[in-house]
Enzyme design. Structure first.
Site: not given
Ligand code: MEV
Length: 437
Positions: A85, A279, A295, A392
């Site tokens: 990513e 995430k 792992d 991003h």
């Molecule tokens: C993207 O991979 C992760 C985010 O969505 C985490 C977040 O919203 O805190 C940017």
């Protein structure tokens, strides 16, 4: 529908490739060529990778990047990250620089206990079972002597075994719940071997135990396996600084800190947000876990179980402002290894561990937790200020350009065009079209 293939695993690699390409792809020759493009030129290195798993056809690349300048417990690290990513490595590097200028990250190991269980069914008196367990426990340990000898020499081993009565939740269900110290090894093989020995000893011994009736002597072992839930193998990583030191450019430190704490509070109480929040943390954690040959499925499973330990899924990080000081921290369970497994086998894993200065498992727990905290800091910082898309999409720009096979000069021209413009897929494609025309 065609019939299933028999003996696929016995075919050699070329034959497997021929079969899959001819059966399942539109252009078999192109598919075969593509799979072979990813073979390594060094036959020995390729064979090593072939043998990691079964039915290997080729390799699947992930980029390996470096996030430098991580000041952790007063030591500078460059952290290797394997991830597909865009933005993650850049975010880590930015957060490292930010906190490096403010005293760095601090870590603390809160425990190193690993867990394994023998799950079994027993029909009879619980008191008789407890008496049997007390009688057999020394033998459970002594029958494992061969397995535990070298771990014990290094200071680890089996730390305890207890009998757990689960029959209230599932009829006749009990456990041998064992705890382990596996030092720098993740310990899965060690733990599972001990558990399987416990199961053998426990079942066999029951057949001769005088305190049981004949029916009670028949213990049925269902399975013996480690747990990837390791709440007592936990690490804490934190940062803090006076709120004023968070002031940067147009960002006011106090206002930023308050908004940041609110964002964390939202993740603490709102599961929809918590999942995305976590995430983002796992972006940082998994990338280091992968680079160091650990792992990531085990870590993911354990971390999310921990995030839901109160019955509600919640944030893994926390933040507060106290007496003018901003505090931000993470506490997570991590069962990691820096010996055994892939660590001596995979050349890139060996290199990643060398770059990290050959960390102990405890030091790696700290580094991984820091990587997660840094990632979360970078994400929240963007979310509560500019929004996530600005940074991003800039990174994404290159992915779009690569999709269209842009040359270096085209990339340069388009990136400078988008310096102060919002990146969107169609805007980039149009700009490239215009340039090419
Ligand atoms: C993207 O991979 C992760 C985010 O969505 C985490 C977040 O919203 O805190 C940017």
């Amino acid at each position: 529908m065609s019939s299933p293939i028999q003996g696929f695993s016995k075919l050699d690699k070329e034959a497997k490739i021929d079969w899959i390409a001819e059966r399942y792809t539109q252009d078999p020759e192109a598919a075969k060529a593509l799979l072979k493009t990813y073979w390594n030129n060094d036959a020995r290195l390729q064979q090593l990778h072939d043998e990691f798993i079964e039915n290997t056809l080729t390799n699947y690349y992930l980029p390996l990047g470096i996030a430098p300048n991580f000041l952790i417990d007063d030591q500078l690290y460059a952290i290797p990250m394997a991830i597909e990513e865009s933005s993650v490595v850049a975010a880590a590097s930015k957060a490292a620089k930010f906190w490096g200028d403010r005293g760095g990250f601090t870590t603390e190991i809160l425990g190193t206990e690993k867990i394994g269980q023998v799950h079994f069914m027993y029909k009879g008196s619980t008191a008789a079972l407890q008496a049997y367990f007390d009688h057999i426990k020394p033998q459970l340990l002594s029958d494992c002597a061969d397995l535990t000898q070298s771990m014990e020499k290094r200071g680890g081993g089996i730390t305890d075994i207890v009998l757990v009565d689960k029959s209230g939740e599932l009829e006749n269900y009990y456990q041998l719940h064992a705890t382990f110290e596996t030092l720098d090894a993740m310990g899965a093989n060690f733990i599972n071997s001990c558990l399987e020995q416990f199961a053998k000893t426990f079942k066999a011994g029951a057949q001769h135990f005088d305190g049981f009736t004949e029916a009670e002597q028949q213990i049925e072992v269902v399975m013996s396996i480690l747990s990837n839930y390791v709440p007592q193998c936990r690490v804490r990583a934190s940062v803090s600084c006076p709120v004023d030191e968070l002031t940067e450019g147009t960002i006011n430190g106090q206002a930023f800190a308050e908004k940041f704490v609110q964002a964390v509070r939202i993740a603490e109480i709102e599961p929809y947000r918590a999942v995305t929040h976590n995430k983002g943390i796992m972006n940082g954690i998994d990338a280091v876990i992968l680079a160091t040959g650990n792992d990531f499925r085990a870590v993911e499973a354990g971390v999310h179980a921990y995030a839901a330990k109160t019955g509600r899924y919640t944030s893994l990080t926390h933040a507060k402002i106290e007496d003018g000081v901003f505090h931000f921290w993470i506490e997570i369970p991590l069962a990691l290894g820096t010996v055994g497994g892939l660590t001596k086998l995979h050349p890139m894993v060996k290199l990643a561990l060398e770059i990290l200065q050959q960390p102990t498992a405890k030091a790696l727990m700290g580094i991984v937790a820091v990587s997660g905290l840094a990632q979360n800091f970078a994400a929240l910082r963007a979310l509560v200020t500019t929004g996530i898309q600005q940074g991003h999409m800039k990174m994404h720009l290159f992915n779009i350009l690569n999709q269209f096979d842009a040359s270096s000069s085209e990339k340069e021209a388009i990136s400078s065009q988008f310096q102060d413009k919002t990146v969107s897929h169609s805007a980039v494609v149009n700009a490239l079209k215009a340039l090419r025309e």
